[in-house]
Design a protein around this motif. Structure first.
Motif, PDB file in Angstrom:
ATOM      1  N   UNK A   1      84.330  36.160-142.063  1.00 36.19           N
ATOM      2  CA  UNK A   1      83.257  36.698-141.207  1.00 36.19           C
ATOM      3  C   UNK A   1      83.689  37.982-140.504  1.00 36.19           C
ATOM      4  N   UNK A   2      82.730  38.874-140.322  1.00 38.60           N
ATOM      5  CA  UNK A   2      83.003  40.166-139.698  1.00 38.60           C
ATOM      6  C   UNK A   2      83.626  40.005-138.317  1.00 38.60           C
ATOM      7  N   UNK A   3      83.173  39.049-137.506  1.00 36.55           N
ATOM      8  CA  UNK A   3      83.697  38.891-136.141  1.00 36.55           C
ATOM      9  C   UNK A   3      85.184  38.567-136.157  1.00 36.55           C
ATOM     10  N   UNK A   4      85.658  37.827-137.175  1.00 39.39           N
ATOM     11  CA  UNK A   4      87.086  37.524-137.266  1.00 39.39           C
ATOM     12  C   UNK A   4      87.853  38.702-137.850  1.00 39.39           C
ATOM     13  N   UNK A   5      87.277  39.410-138.812  1.00 39.23           N
ATOM     14  CA  UNK A   5      87.914  40.603-139.359  1.00 39.23           C
ATOM     15  C   UNK A   5      88.053  41.660-138.275  1.00 39.23           C
ATOM     16  N   UNK A   6      87.040  41.773-137.422  1.00 44.86           N
ATOM     17  CA  UNK A   6      87.065  42.752-136.341  1.00 44.86           C
ATOM     18  C   UNK A   6      88.228  42.486-135.374  1.00 44.86           C
ATOM     19  N   UNK A   7      88.554  41.222-135.122  1.00 48.60           N
ATOM     20  CA  UNK A   7      89.694  40.892-134.261  1.00 48.60           C
ATOM     21  C   UNK A   7      90.981  41.440-134.874  1.00 48.60           C
ATOM     22  N   UNK A   8      91.136  41.264-136.187  1.00 46.31           N
ATOM     23  CA  UNK A   8      92.336  41.759-136.873  1.00 46.31           C
ATOM     24  C   UNK A   8      92.409  43.283-136.811  1.00 46.31           C
ATOM     25  N   UNK A   9      91.278  43.934-136.994  1.00 44.67           N
ATOM     26  CA  UNK A   9      91.234  45.401-136.943  1.00 44.67           C
ATOM     27  C   UNK A   9      91.517  45.886-135.523  1.00 44.67           C
TER      28      UNK A   9
END
Length: 88
Positions: free
Chosen positions: A34-42
């Protein structure tokens, strides 16, 4: 306008989720991430999005790639294993 400040430290649960998500990326299984979890990594500088990546074979064409950064490599404890290759 106030400039961006440093991100708060991740909670224990967030660290565990980030490690699981980083493992998905390492295995090339990030399609359902999910984008919200990818965004945390970014946001924490653990991964970067690279585009375009030229692929051959049945996947021929240009694709977007998600890759670990050097910070992400350190976060996953791979620096000691990879040695100089991680910084090259």
């Amino acid at each position: 306008m106030k400039p961006f400040s440093k991100l708060p430290a991740m909670t224990v649960g967030a660290v565990q989720q980030a490690q699981e998500d980083m493992a998905l990326i390492a295995r090339g299984e990030e399609i359902d991430l999910p984008w919200r979890r990818l965004r945390v990594l970014i946001d924490h500088g653990l991964v970067e999005i690279t585009t375009p990546v030229i692929m051959g074979g049945p996947l021929a064409g240009s694709r977007t790639s998600i890759a670990w950064t050097s910070e992400g490599t350190n976060f996953m404890g791979q620096e000691a294993i990879l040695g100089k290759r991680a910084t090259a």
